[in-house]
Design an enzyme around this catalytic site. Structure first.
Site, PDB file in Angstrom:
ATOM      1  CG  ASP A  26      -2.070   0.932   1.136  1.00 58.05           C
ATOM      2  OD1 ASP A  26      -2.345   1.434   0.019  1.00 58.05           O
ATOM      3  OD2 ASP A  26      -2.706   1.191   2.171  1.00 58.05           O
ATOM      4  CG  ASN A  45       2.261   1.542  -5.111  1.00 56.97           C
ATOM      5  OD1 ASN A  45       3.103   1.312  -4.247  1.00 56.97           O
ATOM      6  ND2 ASN A  45       1.836   0.632  -5.965  1.00 56.97           N
ATOM      7  CG  HIS A  85       0.282   2.324  -9.322  1.00 55.55           C
ATOM      8  ND1 HIS A  85       0.018   1.913  -8.041  1.00 55.55           N
ATOM      9  CD2 HIS A  85      -0.796   3.065  -9.707  1.00 55.55           C
ATOM     10  CE1 HIS A  85      -1.169   2.372  -7.665  1.00 55.55           C
ATOM     11  NE2 HIS A  85      -1.676   3.084  -8.653  1.00 55.55           N
ATOM     12  NE  ARG A 139      -7.215   1.736  -5.922  1.00 54.85           N
ATOM     13  CZ  ARG A 139      -6.035   1.910  -5.335  1.00 54.85           C
ATOM     14  NH1 ARG A 139      -5.009   2.352  -6.036  1.00 54.85           N
ATOM     15  NH2 ARG A 139      -5.877   1.635  -4.060  1.00 54.85           N
ATOM     16  CG  LEU A 184       9.707 -16.935  -3.498  1.00 56.56           C
ATOM     17  CD1 LEU A 184       9.629 -16.988  -1.976  1.00 56.56           C
ATOM     18  CD2 LEU A 184      10.056 -15.516  -3.950  1.00 56.56           C
TER      19      LEU A 184
HETATM   20  C1  IPE Z   1      -1.184   0.299  -3.566  1.00 54.52           C
HETATM   21  O1  IPE Z   1      -1.041   1.660  -3.532  1.00 54.52           O
HETATM   22  C2  IPE Z   1      -1.363  -0.233  -4.966  1.00 54.52           C
HETATM   23  C3  IPE Z   1      -2.563  -1.043  -5.177  1.00 54.52           C
HETATM   24  C4  IPE Z   1      -3.670  -0.969  -4.491  1.00 54.52           C
HETATM   25  C5  IPE Z   1      -2.535  -1.966  -6.269  1.00 54.52           C
HETATM   26  P1  IPE Z   1      -2.292   2.630  -3.504  1.00 54.52           P
HETATM   27  O2  IPE Z   1      -2.655   2.961  -4.922  1.00 54.52           O
HETATM   28  O3  IPE Z   1      -3.384   2.063  -2.675  1.00 54.52           O
HETATM   29  O4  IPE Z   1      -1.673   3.915  -2.813  1.00 54.52           O
HETATM   30  P2  IPE Z   1      -2.393   4.928  -1.813  1.00 54.52           P
HETATM   31  O5  IPE Z   1      -3.037   4.114  -0.726  1.00 54.52           O
HETATM   32  O6  IPE Z   1      -3.392   5.699  -2.618  1.00 54.52           O
HETATM   33  O7  IPE Z   1      -1.268   5.780  -1.310  1.00 54.52           O
HETATM   34 MG    MG Z   2      -4.076   2.329  -0.751  1.00 52.56          MG
END
Ligand code: IPE
Ligand code: MG
Length: 247
Positions: free
Chosen positions: A24, A26, A41, A76, A136
């Site tokens: 979480d 990114n 990302h 999203r 792994l």
């Molecule tokens: C994590 O980062 C990526 C995924 C959910 C794939 P976010 O996109 O949730 O980053 P924040 O939480 O908005 O900072």
């Molecule tokens: Mg997030």
């Protein structure tokens, strides 16, 4: 202490068999730098590669599950979802051979029918290419939700019961997990979440029943080897009684 001493010392203690990671932060990483979320990302994908290499290269765990996209993440903006899926496809096509040579076995857990066809075929090629590897075992949770996984088991049980292949008294936890899309994936020993949030967010609900939780303050793109070591050291300091009381 040198880095190799740190790793050696770590290996003297108990290591988690299965590490799950909710990657979480990114977006926040990018926003803090005035960059587009997509850049976060991209850097997040690099962090994932770094962790795979470290965990596999040093044999710090046998199973690693990365939460790449949740069932809720489909809500999203489409451009962001496309970017995330595109990054994954690019990652697979660019890194598959290297990862395969490093002994990584890859598999995907999630609602694959929601994924674009091209990505699905890239993923299944990667699964086939790496299926005999055992350094792994990397599980990519993609379009995954813990509730979905449990629901799939219920559907499977109803189907089997209707077909006369399953009786009520036969249903136990072992049977339920066997009917889940995560069948065969061991319990999570250490669950890491970055960026300071302290939630499970519909990740591996069933398998995390007795997971130790570790919350790293750094956003995912900043999660490096030293951060992973901190998580493992914290894990080693925990007493695990699995509900059976202290020994
Ligand atoms: C994590 O980062 C990526 C995924 C959910 C794939 P976010 O996109 O949730 O980053 P924040 O939480 O908005 O900072
Ligand atoms: Mg997030």
């Amino acid at each position: 202490m040198s880095w190799s001493d740190v790793l050696e010392q770590l290996k003297d203690g108990p290591l988690p068999h299965h590490v799950g990671v909710v990657m979480d932060g990114n977006g926040r990483w990018a926003e803090q730098r005035g960059l587009p979320r997509g850049e976060g990302h991209r850097r997040g994908a690099e962090a994932a590669e770094r962790l795979i290499r470290l965990a596999g290269g040093e044999k710090l765990c046998a199973h690693l599950t990365l939460f790449a996209l949740s069932t809720e993440n489909w809500d999203r903006p489409p451009s962001e979802v496309e970017l995330l899926l595109g990054l994954l496809e690019e990652f697979i096509s660019r890194k598959l051979e290297e990862l395969a040579d490093a002994g990584v076995r890859l598999d995907v857990i999630g609602q694959q029918d929601r994924l674009p066809l091209r990505l699905r075929s890239a993923l299944s090629k990667a699964e086939q290419r790496t299926q005999d590897n055992d350094t792994l075992h990397l599980h990519v949770a993609l379009s995954f939700g813990g509730r979905w996984a449990v629901t799939e088991a219920v559907r499977g049980a109803v189907r089997a019961a209707r077909a006369g292949e399953l009786r009520e008294e036969q249903v136990d936890e072992h049977v339920v997990h066997g009917l889940m899309p995560t069948a065969g994936i061991p319990d999570v020993d250490l669950l890491i979440r970055t960026a300071g949030e302290q939630r499970i967010s519909n990740f591996l609900l069933w398998e995390s029943a007795y997971a130790e939780f570790y919350f790293a303050p750094v956003p995912w793109p900043d999660f490096d080897g030293a951060e992973f070591v901190k998580a493992l050291e914290t894990y080693q300091g925990r007493q695990r009684s699995f509900g059976k009381g202290s020994l």
